[in-house]
Structures are given as C-alpha cells and as structure tokens.
Design a protein around this motif. Structure first.
Motif, mmCIF file in Angstrom:
data_model
loop_
_atom_site.group_PDB
_atom_site.id
_atom_site.type_symbol
_atom_site.label_atom_id
_atom_site.label_comp_id
_atom_site.label_asym_id
_atom_site.label_seq_id
_atom_site.Cartn_x
_atom_site.Cartn_y
_atom_site.Cartn_z
ATOM 1 N N UNK A 271 0.611 -1.647 -0.025
ATOM 2 C CA UNK A 271 -0.129 0.059 0.366
ATOM 3 C C UNK A 271 0.802 1.160 -0.341
ATOM 4 N N UNK A 272 1.318 1.821 0.976
ATOM 5 C CA UNK A 272 1.917 3.139 1.058
ATOM 6 C C UNK A 272 3.412 3.253 0.926
ATOM 7 N N UNK A 273 4.065 1.425 1.420
ATOM 8 C CA UNK A 273 5.140 1.394 1.057
ATOM 9 C C UNK A 273 5.780 1.360 -1.088
ATOM 10 N N UNK A 274 4.492 1.095 -1.370
ATOM 11 C CA UNK A 274 4.331 0.126 -2.726
ATOM 12 C C UNK A 274 3.961 1.901 -3.595
ATOM 13 N N UNK A 275 3.746 2.985 -2.721
ATOM 14 C CA UNK A 275 3.064 4.394 -3.971
ATOM 15 C C UNK A 275 4.823 5.218 -3.570
ATOM 16 N N UNK A 288 4.549 11.721 3.691
ATOM 17 C CA UNK A 288 3.440 11.114 4.471
ATOM 18 C C UNK A 288 3.886 9.533 3.766
ATOM 19 N N UNK A 289 3.569 8.729 3.030
ATOM 20 C CA UNK A 289 3.724 7.509 2.545
ATOM 21 C C UNK A 289 4.641 6.995 2.849
ATOM 22 N N UNK A 290 5.736 6.949 3.582
ATOM 23 C CA UNK A 290 7.365 6.997 3.884
ATOM 24 C C UNK A 290 6.855 7.236 5.092
ATOM 25 N N UNK A 296 4.674 1.765 10.660
ATOM 26 C CA UNK A 296 4.251 0.375 10.429
ATOM 27 C C UNK A 296 4.623 -0.527 10.766
ATOM 28 N N UNK A 297 6.456 -0.510 10.076
ATOM 29 C CA UNK A 297 7.808 -1.208 10.396
ATOM 30 C C UNK A 297 8.108 -1.156 11.595
ATOM 31 N N UNK A 298 8.127 -0.137 11.899
ATOM 32 C CA UNK A 298 8.537 0.325 13.682
ATOM 33 C C UNK A 298 7.413 -1.019 14.128
ATOM 34 N N UNK A 299 6.345 -0.641 14.562
ATOM 35 C CA UNK A 299 5.357 -1.289 15.568
ATOM 36 C C UNK A 299 5.400 -2.783 15.400
ATOM 37 N N UNK A 300 5.630 -3.959 13.636
ATOM 38 C CA UNK A 300 5.858 -4.537 13.797
ATOM 39 C C UNK A 300 6.919 -5.192 14.695
ATOM 40 N N UNK A 301 8.222 -4.469 14.252
ATOM 41 C CA UNK A 301 9.604 -5.050 13.979
ATOM 42 C C UNK A 301 9.108 -4.977 16.528
ATOM 43 N N UNK A 302 8.893 -3.992 16.922
ATOM 44 C CA UNK A 302 8.563 -4.012 17.974
ATOM 45 C C UNK A 302 8.026 -4.792 19.197
ATOM 46 N N UNK A 303 6.248 -5.826 17.559
ATOM 47 C CA UNK A 303 6.651 -6.839 18.404
ATOM 48 C C UNK A 303 6.565 -8.205 17.698
#
Length: 306
Positions: A271-275, A288-290, A296-303
């Motif tokens: 989605x945003x990463x593809x943009x 904004x998309x970056x 979101x990647x940071x949150x994924x890493x935290x989890x």
C-alpha cells in the motif's frame, strides 16, 4: 463450477458464505489449523447481517487435488507467492484465477505462475472480520469490480453472473486498474493511520489532525497513480473516501485487525510502501507514505514480526 477460495480469512469467509448460497461447489483453502478444525467440526459461524452456520469444505492448499474452474485469491499480499506455488496443481488450462487482494502489483506476481489469458484482477469493498477460528462477522453492503486481463469480458460473464447470484454485486469493469488504485487509496489513508493511532475510521476522520494526515497521504497516492495510469478521478476518489469513512465509521480496518488485534505482519509494503517505491521511480516525493510505512514497520519490529 468448482470454486476454490485461496485464503479463507475474514474476506475469504465472506465470499465462501455468499457463494455457498449458489449451486456451485465452493471449497475454502487456508493454513490456520484452528480455523480449519473449527469449520470442519462445527461449520462456518456467521454473525452480523446474518446469524447462521454453514457447512463448507476446508483444507490446506497443498491438500487440494481437483482442478479448479475458478480460484479466488484472498490471501495476504506477502503470502501470495507461496499460495500460488502450493495450488499450482489445481490450475488447469481452463482455470480462471481472480485476484481480489488489497494493494498494488499482484498481477506481476501472478504471471510467474498463471498464464496471462487465465488471469483476472479486481477489487472488492465488502467488509468482514474474524471473531475467532471458524467465526466470521459480516456487516454492511459492498461490491466487486473485475476485469479479464485478456480483454474478453464475455469469456468471464458466467463468473460475474455467479457473483451476482450470490448477492455480491459484481460488475465487469474495463478500467479496473483505476478501481484498484481507488481501493488502494482508501486503504492507504485509513489502514496505517488507524493502526498506529489505535482508532476506528470514524475517530480518525473526526479530528482535524487526523483529517490533515489523511489529506496528505491522499495527495501522494493521487500523484503516483496519475503518473502510472494517466487520467484519474481525484475528486471522485476523495468523495468516495469521505462516504466510506461515514459508512464504516465504527470499523477498525484490516491492518488494525492484523497488527493490533492479532499480532500479525501487515500489508503496508503493498500500500503506502508501494507508493513510495513507485514514486521514487518517477521522481515524486512521498513523505507521508514513507512516514506511515516506517511507523508500521517499527511497530511490527517491536512485536517481533520483522
């Protein structure tokens, strides 16, 4: 027809439930053991607009052996290559394969496993959620727009008819790529923002700061879409986003369901990463998309998901 639903999460269950009302053979494919066991033992429980249990066959993708007439792809985007590899044995010469995945660029992945003349792409705006293994919650109206990549709409008219018999409100769309961009834009402004801020769509759109953020993301999606597909209805897409924000105001979008509710990796890169990726190729800045992608990647890493 023999119809496989490849990816039987919330949306796959929505389609399985609807298509079970037709006289076609419908088979769910999934890899979630608890989900498979619950549906095998108790049927698929549906609540929301419906309150019933339907019996549907379900199996792992590698267990499917009978050649399909139609395969509906409803996996998560990053699971698509493995799914296509696992089901290659049921893709025959006459099999049609329809992608209804969120995000951008899935036809490119499909071409590695499926001949062009068998590929269909589309977009759906039906809503669905999973309450637990074997339990889908379905609310609200929706629709499907689809296109045969060979350009022959008559060759897939029977598939459009089947969806409409199931009440899924399908339309053959010769410009479905714009519809896919429209859906990606809706998801791109709602999914990561609601996920990071842990809020519903209505809560996001109900604040000045949230609306400013939505507008910034929206402008980047439109700029990149225009560079890729030419003319695009910016005003119409913005109107659609605002209408959707009202209709789904109490809804947590799918990325929130994945990351916050279930601790699963997201589709942000599609989605945003593809943009961001597409923007770099054509020289369009997408801060904004970056930012959304990084958060979101940071949150994924935290989890522990990256």
């Amino acid at each position: 027809m023999r119809v496989y639903i490849a990816g039987s999460g919330a949306m796959g269950c929505r389609f399985g439930h609807s298509l079970s009302k037709t006289d076609h053979e419908v088979i769910l494919l999934d890899n979630w053991e608890d989900h498979i066991q619950a549906i095998r033992e108790n049927g698929l429980k549906v609540t929301g607009d419906f309150d019933e249990t339907v019996k549907l066959p379900i199996m792992k993708p590698t267990e499917a052996v009978e050649v399909a007439d139609l395969i509906i792809l409803l996996t998560k985007a990053d699971q698509l290559p493995k799914m296509l590899q696992d089901i290659k044995g049921i893709i025959g010469e006459q099999t049609k394969v329809l992608s209804l995945l969120n995000g951008l660029g899935h036809a490119t992945t499909m071409r590695r496993y499926v001949p062009d003349e068998s590929i269909m792409v589309g977009v759906t705006i039906w809503l669905a959620g999973l309450k637990g293994p074997g339990h889908a919650h379905l609310e609200g109206p929706g629709s499907i727009f689809l296109q045969n990549m060979s350009g022959d709409g008559q060759a897939v008219a029977h598939i459009v008819d089947m969806f409409n018999q199931a009440g899924l409100n399908a339309t053959y769309d010769e410009n479905v790529i714009e519809s896919i961009w429209r859906k990606a834009c809706v998801n791109g402004v709602m999914n990561p923002t609601c996920t990071i801020m842990d809020c519903t769509i209505g809560e996001l759109f109900g604040t000045e700061g949230g609306l400013n953020l939505v507008q910034g993301i929206f402008k980047e999606f439109i700029a990149v879409a225009r560079a890729e597909v030419g003319n695009i209805d910016e005003e119409g897409i913005w109107k659609y986003i605002m209408e959707t924000s009202k209709k789904a105001s109490h809804h947590y979008p799918s990325m929130h369901q994945d990351l916050i509710q279930h601790g699963r990796k997201t589709e942000i890169d599609y989605l945003n990463g593809a943009v961001v990726f597409k923007g770099k190729r054509v020289g369009i800045s997408t801060p904004y998309c970056q930012m959304m992608t990084d958060m979101v990647h940071a949150k994924e890493a935290m989890l522990g998901l990256r």
